[in-house]
Scaffold this motif. Structure first.
Motif, PDB file in Angstrom:
ATOM      1  N   ALA A  40      42.934  26.648  52.520  1.00  0.00           N
ATOM      2  CA  ALA A  40      42.761  26.467  51.070  1.00  0.00           C
ATOM      3  C   ALA A  40      42.448  27.815  50.415  1.00  0.00           C
ATOM      4  N   LEU A  99      35.611  21.832  51.912  1.00  0.00           N
ATOM      5  CA  LEU A  99      36.037  21.874  53.319  1.00  0.00           C
ATOM      6  C   LEU A  99      35.153  22.826  54.127  1.00  0.00           C
ATOM      7  N   ILE A 111      38.183  22.535  46.535  1.00  0.00           N
ATOM      8  CA  ILE A 111      38.687  22.051  47.836  1.00  0.00           C
ATOM      9  C   ILE A 111      38.198  22.972  48.953  1.00  0.00           C
TER      10      ILE A 111
END
Ligand SMILES: NC(=O)c1ccc[n+]([C@@H]2O[C@H](COP(=O)([O-])OP(=O)(O)OC[C@H]3O[C@@H](n4cnc5c(N)ncnc54)[C@H](OP(=O)(O)O)[C@@H]3O)[C@@H](O)[C@H]2O)c1
Length: 344
Positions: free
Chosen positions: A288, A271, A267
């Motif tokens: 994250a 991102l 993730i």
């Protein structure tokens, strides 16, 4: 208020400063700290921003209502002129207690608040002749991998170098950061853990116990010009133990769902790539990464010789336990505070 004589917990007796300026008073620990200082008889002046609280929900009159026994001034901490004119206002202050911190943890916000704004406050405090600066920091800065940790460390270093008496308080995990799953478990869902749920541990500290510890930095000479890691009472506990306690309190058999840490890497990586094109996604990537940090790093004192976290080397204070807090939340007697983010 004149100084008065107080005996600190180290046994050393000192003349307590009478007038204290509090930054970050509208935050979780700030509110508890204002109450702790008022209880000890200090004259407390809170510097708040024009729209304070989560999402800017508090107008100055709302902020003032929060603090029985303390007064409130609206100050822009980004502006040295406002700090002098609206904040310290040419008056005598004996100490600054700062519980101020970026609400988002994003790199830009962290450098603006945890570092730059604190430098402004430090400079203004010195101009005002303040003698002692108590800073709420975080235990995780001992292993800095994230922007907000570097920002905090940079200010800690400036404070140490300033020559002012300092107390840098580095607490372990707060109750609110360990209460995000109470509702999902109560609603019959499993408790989420990373790996086996024992990758990390912490000694949770309550808002009030931490606030007492912070307030007593002003009078306990053993906490002067020191960096102070601090946890709550009892043994260190893992996320799995938190889940087990919740299920036990609900009288249900424990149910866990394990999430691979690698998922957070995917993730954060995704991102970060998207963030090069869409900057807000870059900030989400940082959140994250913060999540990944707390999934894998303990909130305990790190032994630099072994690189291991050491529960027995992590000091404890206070009396309130996380599991008592869980019980109070389940009974409806307490509500965990939700911030702008629920990562740390
Ligand atoms: N959560 C944990 O488990 C944990 C563990 C150890 C250490 N810590 C550290 O503890 C510290 C404080 O935590 P907390 O939960 O009490 O924080 P919080 O509830 O998010 O409160 C932050 C405070 O800082 C103020 N602030 C933020 N941006 C500001 C700005 N631009 N101008 C003026 N004031 C500003 C906020 O004021 P407004 O109300 O105006 O926004 C608020 O009063 C942080 O440094 C955190 O890293 C947290």
């Amino acid at each position: 208020m004149d100084g008065h004589t107080v005996t600190g917990t180290s046994g050393a007796t000192t003349d307590a400063p009478g007038r204290v300026c509090v930054l970050g008073a509208t935050g979780t620990i700030g509110r508890a700290t204002v109450a702790a200082l008022v209880r000890r008889g200090y004259d407390v002046v809170c510097f708040v921003r024009h729209r304070a609280g989560v999402g800017g929900s508090l107008a100055p009159a709302d902020s003032a209502r929060l603090f029985a026994g303390a007064s409130v001034r609206v100050v822009d901490v980004a502006d040295p002129v406002s700090l002098d004119r609206d904040g310290f206002a040419g008056e005598r202050f004996d100490a600054v207690v700062s519980c101020m911190a970026s609400r988002t943890g994003s790199p830009r916000d962290a450098w603006a608040i945890d570092h730059r704004a604190h430098l402004n406050v430090l400079d203004a405090a010195r101009r005002a002749g303040v003698g002692h600066f108590v800073l709420l920091s975080a235990i995780c800065v001992q292993k800095p991998l994230l922007a907000f940790q570097h920002a905090k460390l940079a200010f800690e270093a400036a404070l140490v170098k300033s020559g002012l008496r300092y107390s840098i308080v580095r607490p372990t995990a707060f109750f609110k950061s360990l209460s995000g799953q109470i509702e999902r478990v109560r609603n019959g869902r499993p408790f989420l853990i990373f790996g086996d749920g024992a990758l990390t541990a912490c000694k949770p500290i309550s808002d009030d116990d931490l606030a007492d510890y912070i307030a007593d930095c002003l009078t306990d000479e053993g906490r002067w010009s020191r960096i102070l890691p601090i946890g709550g009472p009892g043994e260190a506990i893992t996320p799995r133990q938190q889940g087990e306690a919740l299920f036990a309190l609900l009288g249900r058999p424990p149910r866990f769902k394990s999430v691979p840490v690698a998922m957070l890497d995917v993730i954060a990586g995704g991102l970060a790539v998207l963030g090069r094109v869409v900057p807000p996604l870059g900030e989400k990537a940082q959140l994250a990464r913060i999540g990944r940090y707390y999934a894998t790093e303990s909130m305990l004192v790190l032994d630099p010789a072994t690189g291991r976290y050491d529960a027995s080397a992590t000091p404890s204070t206070g009396t309130q336990t996380l599991f008592d807090f869980y019980r109070a939340v389940l009974d409806g007697a307490a509500t965990p505070e939700r911030g702008d983010h629920a990562v740390f």
